[in-house]
Design a protein around this motif. Structure first.
Motif, PDB file in Angstrom:
ATOM      1  N   PHE A 184       0.843  -1.198   0.000  1.00 36.46           N
ATOM      2  CA  PHE A 184       0.000   0.000   0.000  1.00 36.46           C
ATOM      3  C   PHE A 184       0.879   1.250   0.000  1.00 36.46           C
ATOM      4  N   PRO A 185       0.359   2.322  -0.594  1.00 37.81           N
ATOM      5  CA  PRO A 185       1.128   3.571  -0.568  1.00 37.81           C
ATOM      6  C   PRO A 185       1.154   4.190   0.826  1.00 37.81           C
ATOM      7  N   ASP A 186       2.057   5.115   1.040  1.00 37.89           N
ATOM      8  CA  ASP A 186       2.143   5.828   2.318  1.00 37.89           C
ATOM      9  C   ASP A 186       0.820   6.552   2.581  1.00 37.89           C
ATOM     10  N   GLY A 187       0.427   6.598   3.846  1.00 31.00           N
ATOM     11  CA  GLY A 187      -0.673   7.476   4.264  1.00 31.00           C
ATOM     12  C   GLY A 187      -2.044   7.113   3.734  1.00 31.00           C
ATOM     13  N   PRO A 217      -2.041  10.912   7.978  1.00 30.29           N
ATOM     14  CA  PRO A 217      -1.856  11.844   9.101  1.00 30.29           C
ATOM     15  C   PRO A 217      -3.116  11.878   9.960  1.00 30.29           C
ATOM     16  N   GLY A 218      -2.940  11.753  11.263  1.00 32.52           N
ATOM     17  CA  GLY A 218      -4.088  11.751  12.190  1.00 32.52           C
ATOM     18  C   GLY A 218      -4.734  10.387  12.377  1.00 32.52           C
ATOM     19  N   ILE A 336      -2.169  -1.820  22.490  1.00 34.33           N
ATOM     20  CA  ILE A 336      -1.285  -0.653  22.393  1.00 34.33           C
ATOM     21  C   ILE A 336      -1.840   0.204  21.252  1.00 34.33           C
ATOM     22  N   THR A 337      -2.131   1.448  21.539  1.00 32.09           N
ATOM     23  CA  THR A 337      -2.708   2.295  20.488  1.00 32.09           C
ATOM     24  C   THR A 337      -1.940   3.616  20.408  1.00 32.09           C
ATOM     25  N   CYS A 338      -2.040   4.257  19.265  1.00 37.19           N
ATOM     26  CA  CYS A 338      -1.399   5.554  19.091  1.00 37.19           C
ATOM     27  C   CYS A 338      -1.998   6.255  17.878  1.00 37.19           C
ATOM     28  N   ARG A 339      -1.517   7.446  17.623  1.00 34.91           N
ATOM     29  CA  ARG A 339      -2.020   8.229  16.508  1.00 34.91           C
ATOM     30  C   ARG A 339      -0.831   8.746  15.705  1.00 34.91           C
ATOM     31  N   LYS A 340      -1.000   8.788  14.399  1.00 38.63           N
ATOM     32  CA  LYS A 340       0.062   9.388  13.581  1.00 38.63           C
ATOM     33  C   LYS A 340      -0.136  10.902  13.611  1.00 38.63           C
ATOM     34  N   PRO A 341       0.932  11.652  13.819  1.00 33.66           N
ATOM     35  CA  PRO A 341       0.758  13.116  13.875  1.00 33.66           C
ATOM     36  C   PRO A 341       0.121  13.659  12.603  1.00 33.66           C
ATOM     37  N   GLU A 342      -0.649  14.748  12.747  1.00 32.85           N
ATOM     38  CA  GLU A 342      -1.320  15.380  11.574  1.00 32.85           C
ATOM     39  C   GLU A 342      -0.268  15.922  10.620  1.00 32.85           C
TER      40      GLU A 342
END
Ligand code: SAH
Length: 342
Positions: A184-187, A217-218, A336-342
């Motif tokens: 898959f492509p980035d993002g 992002p996000g 374990i969870t997290c978010r990718k910065p905007e």
């Protein structure tokens, strides 16, 4: 059993020339002199990984799931993961499937995935999708597109057939692909979902890096996985009796070296991911393995097992060790969870 002193030495020698992430990766690994060399070599990508070890592990995982997924589906249905239970609850056998749905729902709540129509995920990836139970559930819940990947061709085909049967063929798709090198492509995705596949990944840094790469992002990233307990500040590794339990489970379920929840958190921090949260849900999954063993010992379970292959039988034989591992506190069921910065 080969000692892992050699891998620890190799790691130490290389540390000076490694980036921060690689050092982290190695620290995750050298704390685990538990696994046999073939598993360890598979895990040490920054040093002397052999493509042959990787191939062997992937082939084993694919064959294990090719062989065992049909039996699992016959007895347990489309979700190939633990159920989520209230600690101490008395559980009826009929509760188990709803407990598996509860696991998905609790994970989404824990990660604060938005339900708001404007903010809910529109594009989801299910990394290590099994026969696609989560992918279809999430696609329906959020009216989202969902792509699932698995190493098992049998699973990918069955997942697609179930999607067609459930009227979801235009929304969800499945393919055979490696989580460590995703097609898959980035993002691309707003929700990156890995339900009980992380324990199969021989390179945890590459695993979380790929999850982060395909996240938009996000986006929210959710990893629900088997870990070993966090080490105490004065410990360098698990105790020998703990290592022995994990080693046997690795053999039965095609797992490479385990890491701890704290190790995952360090890896996510090293990738600058935000809102990192983790919880130990070991008590919430306690009724699961006794129920799986009970179903395996039923007439249907036993006859299915006998008609399956050696890989499935070997997997069934290590199931009691999962109970022992949880009871002894060496196995942790972690989110374990997290978010990718905007
Ligand atoms: N998440 C699913 C299935 C869990 S079983 C569910 O909850 O129902 C573990 C899954 O991880 C299997 O589908 C297996 O093929 C997949 N898997 C393991 N290693 C993988 C890898 N390197 N790349 C892609 N999938 C992998």
């Amino acid at each position: 059993m080969t000692s892992l002193h050699c891998s620890a030495c190799a790691s130490t020698l290389l540390t000076t020339s490694l980036t921060r992430q690689r050092r982290l990766l190695i620290s995750v690994r050298t704390r685990q002199p538990v696994q046999r060399l073939r598993r360890t070599r598979g895990a040490i990508r920054a040093t002397a990984v052999t493509a042959e070890d990787d191939m062997k592990l992937k082939k084993g995982i694919a064959e294990f799931y090719d062989e065992s997924s049909g039996i699992w589906e016959n007895i347990w249905g489309e979700h190939m993961h633990h159920g989520f239970y209230e600690p101490g609850a008395v559980v009826e056998i009929s509760d188990h499937r709803s407990a598996q749905i509860r696991m998905i729902e609790q994970s989404l709540v824990f990660a604060s995935v938005p339900e708001d129509p404007l903010k809910k995920p529109k594009s989801i990836v299910d990394v290590g999708c099994g026969i696609g139970g989560s992918a279809r559930y999430l696609s329906r819940k959020y009216e989202a597109e969902c792509c699932g990947i698995t190493l098992s061709p049998v699973q990918a085909e069955r997942a697609q057939a179930l999607a067609a049967a459930q009227g979801l063929a235009s929304k969800v798709s499945f393919q055979v692909a490696d989580a460590l090198n995703q097609p898959f492509p980035d993002g691309k995705f707003n929700l990156v979902w890995s339900m009980e596949s992380g324990e199969h990944m021989p390179d945890k840094l590459k695993f979380v890096s790929e999850l982060a790469r395909v996240a938009a992002p996000g986006a929210t990233i959710i990893i629900v996985t088997w870990c070993h307990r966090d080490l105490l500040p004065n410990e360098k590794s698990l105790r020998p009796e703990e290592k022995r339990i994990l080693d046997k489970i690795c053999d039965g379920f095609y797992l490479p070296a385990w890491c701890s929840t704290a190790d995952y958190i360090k890896l996510l921090e090293s990738l600058s991911l935000k809102d990192i949260k983790a919880a130990d849900w070991s008590d919430n999954v306690a009724p699961f393995w006794p129920a799986v063993i009970k179903s395996a010992l039923s007439w249907n379970g036993l006859t299915s097992l006998l008609q399956s292959g050696w890989k499935t039988i070997r997997g069934a034989l290590v199931m009691p060790l999962m109970i022992e591992g949880f009871q002894k506190g060496v196995i942790k069921f972690s989110i374990i969870t997290c978010r990718k910065p905007e």
